[in-house]
Structures are given as C-alpha cells and as structure tokens.
Design a protein around this motif. Structure first.
Motif, PDB file in Angstrom:
ATOM      1  N   UNK A 188       0.880  -1.288  -0.022  1.00  0.00           N
ATOM      2  CA  UNK A 188      -0.074  -0.115  -0.035  1.00  0.00           C
ATOM      3  C   UNK A 188       0.734   1.435   0.153  1.00  0.00           C
ATOM      4  N   UNK A 189       2.141   1.128   0.885  1.00  0.00           N
ATOM      5  CA  UNK A 189       2.902   2.307   0.961  1.00  0.00           C
ATOM      6  C   UNK A 189       3.362   2.508  -0.426  1.00  0.00           C
ATOM      7  N   UNK A 190       3.933   1.664  -1.186  1.00  0.00           N
ATOM      8  CA  UNK A 190       4.565   1.659  -2.516  1.00  0.00           C
ATOM      9  C   UNK A 190       3.335   2.197  -3.642  1.00  0.00           C
ATOM     10  N   UNK A 191       2.155   2.207  -3.286  1.00  0.00           N
ATOM     11  CA  UNK A 191       1.318   2.364  -4.324  1.00  0.00           C
ATOM     12  C   UNK A 191       0.813   1.623  -5.207  1.00  0.00           C
ATOM     13  N   UNK A 192       1.102   0.217  -4.959  1.00  0.00           N
ATOM     14  CA  UNK A 192       0.869  -1.065  -5.730  1.00  0.00           C
ATOM     15  C   UNK A 192      -0.520  -1.558  -5.537  1.00  0.00           C
ATOM     16  N   UNK A 193      -1.063  -1.433  -4.119  1.00  0.00           N
ATOM     17  CA  UNK A 193      -1.994  -2.215  -3.765  1.00  0.00           C
ATOM     18  C   UNK A 193      -3.110  -1.320  -3.255  1.00  0.00           C
ATOM     19  N   UNK A 194      -4.175  -1.601  -3.306  1.00  0.00           N
ATOM     20  CA  UNK A 194      -5.196  -0.600  -2.571  1.00  0.00           C
ATOM     21  C   UNK A 194      -6.487  -1.279  -2.126  1.00  0.00           C
ATOM     22  N   UNK A 195      -7.263  -0.825  -1.261  1.00  0.00           N
ATOM     23  CA  UNK A 195      -8.586  -1.328  -0.810  1.00  0.00           C
ATOM     24  C   UNK A 195      -9.695  -1.029  -1.734  1.00  0.00           C
ATOM     25  N   UNK A 196     -10.902  -1.252  -0.975  1.00  0.00           N
ATOM     26  CA  UNK A 196     -12.055  -0.977  -1.743  1.00  0.00           C
ATOM     27  C   UNK A 196     -12.625   0.729  -1.847  1.00  0.00           C
ATOM     28  N   UNK A 197     -11.581   1.643  -1.308  1.00  0.00           N
ATOM     29  CA  UNK A 197     -11.946   3.043  -1.368  1.00  0.00           C
ATOM     30  C   UNK A 197     -12.690   3.437  -0.134  1.00  0.00           C
ATOM     31  N   UNK A 198     -13.335   2.665   0.779  1.00  0.00           N
ATOM     32  CA  UNK A 198     -13.832   2.634   1.940  1.00  0.00           C
ATOM     33  C   UNK A 198     -12.983   2.530   3.138  1.00  0.00           C
ATOM     34  N   UNK A 199     -11.746   2.296   2.987  1.00  0.00           N
ATOM     35  CA  UNK A 199     -10.694   1.979   4.075  1.00  0.00           C
ATOM     36  C   UNK A 199     -10.917   0.484   4.407  1.00  0.00           C
ATOM     37  N   UNK A 200     -11.559  -0.226   3.516  1.00  0.00           N
ATOM     38  CA  UNK A 200     -11.686  -1.741   3.732  1.00  0.00           C
ATOM     39  C   UNK A 200     -10.637  -2.510   2.603  1.00  0.00           C
ATOM     40  N   UNK A 201     -10.056  -3.487   3.120  1.00  0.00           N
ATOM     41  CA  UNK A 201      -9.115  -4.341   2.325  1.00  0.00           C
ATOM     42  C   UNK A 201      -9.980  -5.669   1.712  1.00  0.00           C
ATOM     43  N   UNK A 202     -10.483  -6.447   2.533  1.00  0.00           N
ATOM     44  CA  UNK A 202     -11.335  -7.503   2.303  1.00  0.00           C
ATOM     45  C   UNK A 202      -9.996  -8.658   2.142  1.00  0.00           C
TER      46      UNK A 202
END
Length: 215
Positions: free
Chosen positions: A104-118
């Motif tokens: 996430x810090x590297x900008x490679x991965x992200x969640x659903x846009x509501x601070x949820x990763x799943x």
C-alpha cells in the motif's frame, strides 16, 4: 521507474539462491508451462504448496494471499510496517498485514475505497493484472488507455502478462493462474520513463535488467 528498479534490486537478493534450492515436486500439476512456472516460483519461496505434496492449481486465492505472494516476489519484509493502519479490517497481528501495508505504501495495492481491504475476498484476475503491471511500470500506460480496469486489461494482453492464462478479467483467479501471471511478470517488457520525461515500452524485462545491474 523507481518501482522497477526497487523490484530488480530486491529480486537480485533472492535470485542468487535459485541454483542452490531444489524445485518442489507437486503431484497435481500438469502442463509444461505451468510446471515450469510453479517450480521456478516455489524454488524461490514465492509460492508454496501443501503438506500433502499438492499445489492445488484450481483453488481460488484471496486478496491477503496474493499480497503475500507479491511481497515475496519483491522480497519485501513481510514482518515490517505491521503497526500501520491503512485498512480498518486488517489487524496488526494478521499474517498478511506487513505485506499489505508495504505494498500500500508503495502504491501497488489498494482497498475498496472505504478503508476496507477484504482480506478473505477472492481476488479477481483484473486486480492481479493491475498490481503486477504497477510493479512493471505500466500505470501511466494503463491510465492513457482507460485506467482501471480496462487500461490494465489492455496492457495485460499487449505486454503478454496474460499469456497462457485462460480466464476472463472479471473471474476470480486461481493459484495456477497466479503462478503463471507472476512468472510472466518477470519476463514481460517493462514500461519506463526516459530522462526527457517520455514514457515508452522497453524491450527489456526484470530479469534482464537485474543481470545488467549486477554484473
């Protein structure tokens, strides 16, 4: 470009052990290309099988599991950054937290846009395209061609990241397909920015660049 160089240098730290480790033998793998991919990645400790000597290539893979595989591909420290709180559903003591936080810090991965990763959601083929292509420098290319998901889907086929993977982009990805995608990511052309600021597809791959940097 920084992402690419970081991966090359990190990959260089694990590729040196390749000849020293024996490839794992799984009793449920068939097909020359898949066998080659799984053997290579398991030798590097990127993808593991099960205690019964199976790989289970048709089993689905979760978002947490893929994050760990990607972190291992980049040789990131899976135990680092456990104290970060990017997602409300990723506790600090979860086995994938370090990998998820660093990606996430590297900008490679992200969640659903509501601070949820799943964590336990099955990951989609198009999401694996996005993450692997981000590592290989294709974010700019994808944005110029429609962004997520269409730009990354286009890039996956034009770069041959998707070669040998028989699945729709919206499908849930299997362990066998992930092995092929990660293996392909190490050999596809990279997308780089030159000194003038222009982006272009380079006919070099991560393994080739690694060998050049470490000569």
């Amino acid at each position: 470009m920084k992402k690419i160089i970081s991966l090359i240098l990190a990959f260089g730290m694990i590729i040196t052990s390749f000849e020293m480790a024996a490839a794992a033998e799984f009793n449920d793998i068939s097909g020359e290309k898949l066998t080659e991919a799984v053997d290579f990645l398991s030798t590097l400790g990127i993808i593991n099988g099960y205690d019964d000597d199976t790989f289970r290539p048709d089993s689905l893979i979760t978002r947490a599991e893929f994050a760990v595989i990607l972190a291992r591909t980049m040789n990131l420290n899976e135990q680092s950054d456990n104290d970060k709180h990017y997602y409300y559903d990723v506790p600090s003591n979860h086995w994938a937290t370090g990998a998820i936080n660093q990606l996430t810090k590297l900008g490679i991965i992200s969640g659903y846009g509501d601070n949820k990763f799943g964590l336990d959601d099955h990951i989609l083929v198009q999401d694996t395209y996005k993450m692997l292509l981000s590592v290989c420098g294709y974010d700019q290319y994808a944005q110029m061609n429609g962004g997520y998901p269409n730009g990354y889907i286009s890039a996956a086929f034009s770069s041959e990241l998707a070669k040998g993977v028989n699945a729709a982009a919206s499908d849930e990805v299997t362990r066998g397909q992930v092995a092929m995608l990660v293996y392909n990511a190490l050999s596809i052309d990279t997308y780089t920015q030159d000194y003038a600021g222009s982006y272009k597809i380079s006919d070099t791959n991560l393994l080739y660049l690694y060998r050049r940097l470490t000569k």
